[in-house]
Design a protein around this motif. Structure first.
Motif, PDB file in Angstrom:
ATOM      1  N   ASN B 168      38.155  34.235  19.131  1.00  0.00           N
ATOM      2  CA  ASN B 168      39.266  35.055  18.262  1.00  0.00           C
ATOM      3  C   ASN B 168      40.132  34.060  17.568  1.00  0.00           C
ATOM      4  N   LYS B 170      43.600  33.482  14.601  1.00  0.00           N
ATOM      5  CA  LYS B 170      44.788  34.075  13.860  1.00  0.00           C
ATOM      6  C   LYS B 170      45.456  32.592  12.936  1.00  0.00           C
ATOM      7  N   GLU B 237      43.040  33.210  25.952  1.00  0.00           N
ATOM      8  CA  GLU B 237      42.852  34.676  25.378  1.00  0.00           C
ATOM      9  C   GLU B 237      44.051  35.319  25.724  1.00  0.00           C
ATOM     10  N   GLU B 238      44.581  35.008  27.099  1.00  0.00           N
ATOM     11  CA  GLU B 238      45.871  35.622  27.445  1.00  0.00           C
ATOM     12  C   GLU B 238      47.255  35.481  26.829  1.00  0.00           C
ATOM     13  N   GLU B 239      47.545  34.262  25.922  1.00  0.00           N
ATOM     14  CA  GLU B 239      48.184  33.737  25.225  1.00  0.00           C
ATOM     15  C   GLU B 239      48.398  34.261  24.129  1.00  0.00           C
ATOM     16  N   PHE B 240      46.839  34.247  23.481  1.00  0.00           N
ATOM     17  CA  PHE B 240      46.682  34.848  22.117  1.00  0.00           C
ATOM     18  C   PHE B 240      47.133  36.390  22.195  1.00  0.00           C
ATOM     19  N   ASN B 241      46.735  37.146  23.250  1.00  0.00           N
ATOM     20  CA  ASN B 241      47.116  38.522  23.229  1.00  0.00           C
ATOM     21  C   ASN B 241      48.532  38.795  23.335  1.00  0.00           C
ATOM     22  N   ALA B 242      49.334  37.879  24.177  1.00  0.00           N
ATOM     23  CA  ALA B 242      50.642  38.193  24.128  1.00  0.00           C
ATOM     24  C   ALA B 242      51.355  37.499  22.996  1.00  0.00           C
ATOM     25  N   ASN B 243      51.222  36.692  22.265  1.00  0.00           N
ATOM     26  CA  ASN B 243      52.056  36.031  21.242  1.00  0.00           C
ATOM     27  C   ASN B 243      51.417  36.312  20.048  1.00  0.00           C
ATOM     28  N   HIS B 244      50.076  36.526  19.616  1.00  0.00           N
ATOM     29  CA  HIS B 244      49.402  36.539  18.468  1.00  0.00           C
ATOM     30  C   HIS B 244      48.744  37.893  18.037  1.00  0.00           C
ATOM     31  N   SER B 245      49.369  39.059  18.596  1.00  0.00           N
ATOM     32  CA  SER B 245      48.564  40.295  18.013  1.00  0.00           C
ATOM     33  C   SER B 245      49.354  41.106  17.086  1.00  0.00           C
TER      34      SER B 245
END
Lengths: 328, 328
Positions: B168, B170, B237-245
């Motif tokens: 994933n 961004k 992936e956790e950081e991605f979902n938390a900060n870049h969604s």
């Protein structure tokens, strides 16, 4: 064929209009109308005439748009209706509270005489109003903020100059940076007068004047300074002339609003101006909208209009096709 | 009576339009049209229907304005002319180079069917275009600058996601602050691509992927990244979902120009946006301009229009009198 422009009144704003016309190839200055003896008024444009205002009727068919450069307090409430009998006109009437009354007066004359007149064109009222409307329409759930400056307030400078012992003075209105930042961050703060702007005065004293007394009179002056944090600097006449002879201004219109089903997302729309010369920029706005005035008259869309009624395409010398190709 | 709206296409933009309609009391969502099985599409508005796009002709007389929320690459070039046969429409077509062709196609259909359709409404093209036009008209002797961001570029994010080993990603486009400052200071600089924007990527790798190889493929990718200074961050992936969604965006349109007989004075006009959600804000712009579309249709001012052709008064639910009193 050029759009033929007349300027009514030749102070800072009128001179600014003359300069702006020079930057627009599809426009031509025909005449400057003045209450003064025309032989005492020197203009910059070789090909234009200086004419006594008493003879303005002679120009009824020689001018497409008259740009009226009088003051809002006493000139424009009379001049704009009066000259809308003869010409399509544009003014920069800026007494916000009296705009509805001015609109009605001008509209009546325009409809009786098949003329188009735009009122209250400039930057505030004007471009700032346009951005307030846009912000409200796009983000209905939000707050408006207007900050002015850094710039010269003529009214406040005049107030300081009226104080005994003051030889010359200039007052700058300055937006408070931390308040601007809070608004930009979407905090939607409620701000007091004191929290939004500070005031800074540069004062040249008369020989022997009492500086402490002058400073006290400034910072405690009701309506003008008492509600603000005001700084007063006493300077020499040389420094005043070297650094404070301009008329800069500017400001910020910010709309902060929320979207989403539950209003989860925040958005900020900001429009700002930083102007070396307030009258020259106002004049440039007037000249662009003079083009729109001319085009509305060509379409026989008569009446009084404000900046809200004008599609921006009418401001540009380019065709719709060129605009779509180059600027959209 | 409310303005009856239909939404064609129900992705992020369509959902944003639904939310924006809720904020405008003079509007009502009648139906969402979808290519999917309607029973699988859940909308938020209790009173509106979800309808298969095949049955759209049934709504010919039940909708005042259709807001078309398809993509610019393949949907809108076909959809907007097609649905302009049935409805007054509005779209956010954003392929700048193909706007003249799209305009001609839509205009033909509108004139044959007595419809009004607004194209390329949003913020760029859209509000940014409006400000480019305004800046050019008011300051003819000047330069235009557009900066985008800080915000998510979907195209660049997609390009990174196509690289082998990327799970994933961004990509954020970021304006260079020092370049912005030079423009604001009236320096009128000539800026290269690299000097205007930087690019920042947040990447989640597949198990066992080669980080160094992925980074090299990103920063050297022609057209997308090679001409920019690009920073790549590998995150969980956790950081991605938390900060870049989210899908934040924004940007700046600046006109810097000169006035005066010899061009002595400099002025800066700046318009900027800071948006938590690009699609929700674009949707809010579409809904405000849907009101204008409705009003133009009421006046039988048929044809294809762009944002340049619309007086801003038409965006507001307030009357001209109220606008002059409260916002001018």
């Amino acid at each position: 064929m050029s759009i033929r422009i007349g300027i009514i009144g030749y102070g800072n704003l009128g001179r600014g209009v003359e300069c702006a016309i020079k930057q627009n190839n599809d426009m031509e200055l025909v005449a400057v109308f003045t209450r003064r003896d025309p032989s005492t008024v020197k203009i910059l444009t070789d090909t234009a005439k200086v004419v006594n205002i008493k003879d303005i009727e002679d120009y009824k068919d020689k001018i497409d748009v008259a740009i009226i450069c009088g003051g809002s307090a006493t000139d424009l409430p009379n001049q704009t209706p009066e000259y809308s009998r003869l010409f399509n006109c544009i003014d920069s009437f800026d007494t916000h509270a009296r705009i509805p009354e001015h609109f009605d007066n001008v509209n009546k004359v325009c409809l009786e005489n098949n003329k188009v007149t735009l009122i209250s064109i400039g930057w505030d009222p004007g471009l700032f109003s346009l951005n307030r409307l846009l912000g409200n329409a796009v983000l209905p759930d939000g707050n408006d903020y207007t900050f002015w400056g850094k710039g010269v307030s003529q009214g406040h400078s005049d107030a300081v100059r009226r104080i005994k012992g003051v030889k010359n003075a200039k007052q700058y209105t300055i937006p408070v940076e931390s308040a601007l930042e809070r608004v930009r961050n979407g905090e939607n703060p409620t701000l007091t007068t004191r929290e939004k702007h500070t005031r800074e005065c540069f004062v040249v004293l008369e020989e022997g004047a009492d500086a402490a007394q002058v400073e006290k009179e400034i910072v405690t002056m009701p309506n003008y300074f008492a509600d603000y944090d005001t700084t007063v600097h006493f300077i020499s006449e040389e420094e005043f002339n070297a650094n404070h002879s301009g008329i800069p201004h500017g400001g910020f219109v910010i709309r902060s609003g929320k979207t989403g089903w539950e209003g989860e997302k925040n958005h900020t729309i900001e429009f700002s101006l930083k102007l070396d010369s307030n009258p020259e920029f106002t004049a440039s706005v007037l000249v662009a909208y003079a083009r729109a005035t001319y085009r509305l008259a060509e379409k026989k869309d008569f009446g009084c209009k404000t900046i809200f009624d004008i599609p921006l395409a009418l401001l540009s010398p380019k065709s719709g096709e060129e605009l779509r190709k180059t600027l959209l």
